[in-house]
Design an enzyme around this catalytic site. Structure first.
Site, PDB file in Angstrom:
ATOM      1  N   LYS A   1       0.828  -1.207   0.000  1.00 42.93           N
ATOM      2  CA  LYS A   1       0.000   0.000   0.000  1.00 42.93           C
ATOM      3  C   LYS A   1       0.866   1.263   0.000  1.00 42.93           C
ATOM      4  O   LYS A   1       0.629   2.202  -0.756  1.00 42.93           O
ATOM      5  CB  LYS A   1      -0.936  -0.028   1.210  1.00 42.93           C
TER       6      LYS A   1
ATOM      7  N   CYS B   1      -3.584  10.820   1.746  1.00 50.41           N
ATOM      8  CA  CYS B   1      -2.897   9.539   1.536  1.00 50.41           C
ATOM      9  C   CYS B   1      -1.538   9.747   0.898  1.00 50.41           C
ATOM     10  O   CYS B   1      -0.509   9.410   1.471  1.00 50.41           O
ATOM     11  CB  CYS B   1      -3.741   8.665   0.632  1.00 50.41           C
TER      12      CYS B   1
HETATM   13  N1  SAJ Z   1      -2.098  14.904  -8.544  1.00 46.26           N
HETATM   14  C1  SAJ Z   1      -1.276  15.654  -9.360  1.00 46.26           C
HETATM   15  N2  SAJ Z   1      -0.931  15.156 -10.587  1.00 46.26           N
HETATM   16  C2  SAJ Z   1      -1.381  13.964 -11.031  1.00 46.26           C
HETATM   17  C3  SAJ Z   1      -2.204  13.182 -10.190  1.00 46.26           C
HETATM   18  C4  SAJ Z   1      -2.556  13.684  -8.948  1.00 46.26           C
HETATM   19  O1  SAJ Z   1      -0.851  16.753  -8.994  1.00 46.26           O
HETATM   20  O2  SAJ Z   1      -1.039  13.590 -12.160  1.00 46.26           O
HETATM   21  C5  SAJ Z   1      -2.476  15.408  -7.211  1.00 46.26           C
HETATM   22  C6  SAJ Z   1      -3.977  15.618  -7.033  1.00 46.26           C
HETATM   23  O3  SAJ Z   1      -4.390  16.842  -7.565  1.00 46.26           O
HETATM   24  C7  SAJ Z   1      -4.121  15.544  -5.528  1.00 46.26           C
HETATM   25  C8  SAJ Z   1      -3.067  14.513  -5.148  1.00 46.26           C
HETATM   26  O4  SAJ Z   1      -2.164  14.429  -6.243  1.00 46.26           O
HETATM   27  O5  SAJ Z   1      -3.809  16.776  -4.916  1.00 46.26           O
HETATM   28  C9  SAJ Z   1      -3.601  13.142  -4.831  1.00 46.26           C
HETATM   29  O6  SAJ Z   1      -4.631  12.778  -5.730  1.00 46.26           O
HETATM   30  P1  SAJ Z   1      -4.775  11.337  -6.381  1.00 46.26           P
HETATM   31  O7  SAJ Z   1      -5.953  11.332  -7.268  1.00 46.26           O
HETATM   32  O8  SAJ Z   1      -3.500  10.916  -6.981  1.00 46.26           O
HETATM   33  O9  SAJ Z   1      -4.960  10.351  -5.140  1.00 46.26           O
HETATM   34  P2  SAJ Z   1      -5.925  10.273  -3.840  1.00 46.26           P
HETATM   35  O10 SAJ Z   1      -5.166  10.828  -2.681  1.00 46.26           O
HETATM   36  O11 SAJ Z   1      -7.259  10.811  -4.093  1.00 46.26           O
HETATM   37  O12 SAJ Z   1      -6.047   8.658  -3.706  1.00 46.26           O
HETATM   38  C10 SAJ Z   1      -4.875   7.854  -3.640  1.00 46.26           C
HETATM   39  C11 SAJ Z   1      -4.999   6.679  -4.622  1.00 46.26           C
HETATM   40  N3  SAJ Z   1      -3.730   6.013  -4.785  1.00 46.26           N
HETATM   41  C12 SAJ Z   1      -3.188   5.774  -6.022  1.00 46.26           C
HETATM   42  O13 SAJ Z   1      -3.722   6.123  -7.044  1.00 46.26           O
HETATM   43  C13 SAJ Z   1      -1.890   5.019  -6.050  1.00 46.26           C
HETATM   44  C14 SAJ Z   1      -6.055   5.691  -4.127  1.00 46.26           C
HETATM   45  O14 SAJ Z   1      -6.121   4.525  -4.940  1.00 46.26           O
HETATM   46  C15 SAJ Z   1      -5.746   5.279  -2.672  1.00 46.26           C
HETATM   47  O15 SAJ Z   1      -6.700   4.361  -2.156  1.00 46.26           O
HETATM   48  C16 SAJ Z   1      -5.766   6.536  -1.828  1.00 46.26           C
HETATM   49  O16 SAJ Z   1      -4.706   7.396  -2.294  1.00 46.26           O
HETATM   50  C17 SAJ Z   1      -5.562   6.119  -0.382  1.00 46.26           C
HETATM   51  O17 SAJ Z   1      -6.564   6.067   0.356  1.00 46.26           O
HETATM   52  O18 SAJ Z   1      -4.445   5.791  -0.005  1.00 46.26           O
END
Ligand code: SAJ
Length: 426
Positions: free
Chosen positions: A224, A278
């Site tokens: 994870k 996360c």
């Molecule tokens: N972000 C960027 N650029 C990107 C992708 C995301 O700047 O290309 C930013 C987003 O805007 C946000 C942050 O990253 O601020 C996190 O967003 P996210 O969509 O990547 O992830 P979370 O936090 O909503 O959810 C993540 C997920 N993990 C992965 O995709 C590996 C989800 O599957 C997990 O279950 C979750 O963390 C968790 O609970 O751990």
């Protein structure tokens, strides 16, 4: 998916963003679910068939399972065949002996959950830790349970023949898609013994359509943390590129599109920083376990945490060109098309701009109303308004979140303004 019920009663400890949807989905399979939370208000809300968190369609599922009696919430644990622990695992901010920032995982909520369920444990029960946890947390949970119940045997001592089974099955759902991903995602099942894993698989097969893949508890914990660190490192790479491209006068969005045409390159999107509960947290658990070794992972965190300040400096410089700058900040949420403002780099940027007193700040966040505006912004006199009104008035427009409403905006609305597009949507 199995048709007969392998479990009649399941208890979910912690009814937050993961626990409540999990409890509701299991209850929708006809299993009796007892949801436990220390927050009396949340318990009352759920028992009234309502929800206290935001997640698409969750209200409908909760209302349904509460009305059939399959889901009931309480503040005190009751006997059940399985206990799923979905409580927060934040970190303690601090500095180490060398004066460097340190982030120590805080397992207090897991410990309290263990203490709370221990008195009602019965021979044959399984306890599953779902919370994202540092390596070794499942063993600690089993230790706390064993301490409280010397009359029962646990897998750390008795392996497969233990009275109580313990496993780690980390949640991996994406906020906004929780109900779909709870069912469709594969699950990593890390039992403290084979019998623990097998029993956990039986539980997950009552509601998961994805594959349940077995490993040990430590590997499941690390899996994870690895998933979220992988994403953090890749976003840090994109964020670093965006700063380099600014300096070299190259459009980073065009650059990434071009590079991604290579069959083995897939760069993520730069942004104003990494938010949520996360991705900005979990990598620190690895760094804390292996501070000497986890260099890329630590640097990615520092790079992503520095990005909001880079954006703030850019906005400050743009505002300097005007006598009476009016700065429209588009988006407050931590990512697109959600209303969740917790740990949001967009909110952090707007708060800091307001503090710096560099002009009039107006915010646009289509997913919240006036009453949901953060206190910090209300106190700083930041107005919440519509996109149209904000753009009419502003001389600096800053895109902080790639909400669908902003993507659909007419390019003409941004004409004659200094535009800072941290998400590359324009
Ligand atoms: N972000 C960027 N650029 C990107 C992708 C995301 O700047 O290309 C930013 C987003 O805007 C946000 C942050 O990253 O601020 C996190 O967003 P996210 O969509 O990547 O992830 P979370 O936090 O909503 O959810 C993540 C997920 N993990 C992965 O995709 C590996 C989800 O599957 C997990 O279950 C979750 O963390 C968790 O609970 O751990």
């Amino acid at each position: 998916m199995k048709t007969e019920l392998a479990f009649k009663t399941v208890s979910v400890i912690g009814l937050g963003y993961i626990g409540l949807p999990t409890a509701a989905v299991i209850a929708s399979r006809g299993i009796n679910v007892i949801g436990v939370d220390v927050n009396q208000k949340a318990v009352d809300t759920i028992n009234a068939g309502d929800i206290h968190i935001v997640e698409p369609d969750l209200d409908i599922v909760v209302r349904g399972v509460v009305s059939t009696g399959n889901l009931r919430a309480t503040t005190t644990p009751e006997p059940a065949e399985a206990f799923m622990v979905a409580v927060p695992t934040p970190f303690h901010h601090g500095t180490n002996e060398n004066g460097e920032v340190s982030h120590k995982p805080n397992l207090d909520y897991i410990k309290s959950a263990a203490k709370a369920i221990a008195p009602v444990l019965e021979k044959g029960n399984i306890v599953i830790l779902e919370s994202t946890s540092p390596v070794g947390a499942t063993e600690k949970l089993a230790g706390w349970l064993a301490e409280a119940r010397p009359d029962l045997s646990f897998p750390q001592d008795k392996g497969d023949s233990a009275d109580i089974k313990v496993a780690h099955c980390p949640e991996r759902v994406l906020p906004g898609y929780v109900l779909q991903e709870l069912v469709s995602n594969d699950r990593v099942i890390g039992g403290m013994s084979k019998a623990c894993s097998d029993r956990a698989v039986e539980l997950y097969q009552t509601f998961v359509r994805g594959e349940c893949v077995i490993t040990n508890a430590r590997t499941a914990e690390m899996a994870k943390l690895t998933e979220n660190s992988f994403r953090d490192v890749n976003i840090a790479f994109a964020n670093e590129l965006s700063v380099i491209c600014d300096k070299l006068k190259i459009n980073v969005w065009e650059l990434i599109k071009l590079a991604n045409r290579h069959p083995r390159v897939n760069i993520l999107n730069p942004g104003p920083g990494v938010g949520g509960h996360c991705i900005a947290v979990d990598p620190w658990f690895i760094v804390d376990s292996c501070p000497e070794e986890a260099n890329i992972i630590r640097q990615a965190r520092l790079t992503n945490d520095a990005k909001p300040f880079y954006v703030i400096d850019k906005i400050t410089q743009a505002a300097d060109q005007f006598k009476k700058p009016v700065i429209a900040c588009l988006g407050l949420a931590f990512k697109a098309d959600i209303d969740d403002l917790r740990e949001s780099p967009a909110l952090q940027i707007v708060e800091e701009l307001a503090k710096r007193n560099i002009g009039e700040i107006i915010a646009v966040e289509p997913n919240i109303n006036d009453s949901e505006m953060p206190k910090s912004l209300v106190e700083a006199n930041v107005q919440l308004t519509t996109l149209e009104k904000a753009l009419e008035k502003a001389n600096v427009a800053v895109v902080l979140v790639d909400h669908k409403e902003f993507k659909a905006a007419d390019a003409g609305q941004f004409a004659a303004k200094v535009v800072i597009d941290s998400r590359g949507i324009l």
